[in-house]
Design a protein around this motif. Structure first.
Motif: not given
Length: 242
Positions: A20-29
């Motif tokens: 989920r943390r990695a997915s949040e980073e993808l969204i933020a980028e």
């Protein structure tokens, strides 16, 4: 908001994109889009209906969607049923409750990779000639093959229903009176590979399709199926603009 909606990062993680943390980073980028729009943190989506792309590749999140690779054995009809009672594709997907489509055909005497899906749009586009999806075949043919045949096929030959050319051709092995060759075409005309090789003097004794687009048959045993992975699905959907 519907009862099926979930946080986007949870949907991405469940689909195997990462934590989920990695997915949040993808969204933020800004690397994730939902229904054609760049997603933002905190977004909620319905995984059964949302069209999600990560880095431009489609992510399949609807658990009802079926995408299978089948190694069709020789003697099996490329249809979901057969009036003559011959073995058909339905014999290999008895556990799938959804109505599925087969992508393209292999004649009864041919073997190898077939794709099965309940996504009608994907199936239609993969078969449509305008998308030029490459298909790779390994064929055992009669006689030694000239090393110049590949150039001839690349230039094109004319069959009774029009001209045809190949995307790639190579000789894999040679025996006393037979050769093993690999041929790549994006044509979808009936028996196109058999007719093409017969036309240039090398009738086909055995034909196995080994790839459709970037999806490879690999070590899948005859008569067995497997689910396509997200990487394979992303490449297929991208190739046909979905």
């Amino acid at each position: 908001m519907t009862e099926n909606e979930q946080r986007l990062q949870k949907v991405l993680a469940s689909a195997g994109v990462g934590s989920r943390r990695a997915s949040e980073e993808l969204i933020a980028e800004g690397r994730v889009t939902v229904d054609g729009k760049v997603a933002i943190l905190g977004s909620r989506v319905d995984p059964s209906t949302a069209v999600i792309h990560v880095d431009g590749e489609r992510l399949i999140t609807d658990v009802r969607t079926v995408h299978l690779a089948l190694n069709k054995p020789r003697g099996v009809v490329s249809s979901m049923s057969d009036e003559q009672g011959r073995p058909s594709l339905a014999n290999y997907v008895t556990a799938v409750p959804e109505r599925i489509f087969h992508v393209g055909r292999l004649d009864t005497d041919s073997e190898g990779l077939l794709l099965l899906t309940n996504d009608g749009d994907l199936a239609h586009r993969l078969m449509h000639p305008s998308y030029e999806i490459a298909k790779t075949y390994r064929c055992e043919v009669r006689g030694p093959v000239s090393p110049f045949l590949g150039k001839k096929l690349a230039k094109g030959v004319t069959l009774d229903d029009g001209p045809v050319s190949v995307d790639d051709f190579r000789i894999i092995d040679e025996f006393e009176s037979r050769s093993l060759v690999e041929i790549v075409v994006h044509e979808g005309r009936k028996h196109i590979v058999r007719r093409l090789l017969d036309h240039v003097g090398h009738p086909v004794y055995r034909l196995v399709r080994t790839k459709i687009g970037t999806v490879a048959l690999g070590n899948l045993k005859p008569g067995t199926v497997r689910n396509l992975n997200q990487g394979e699905l992303g490449a297929l959907y991208k190739a046909v603009g979905l």
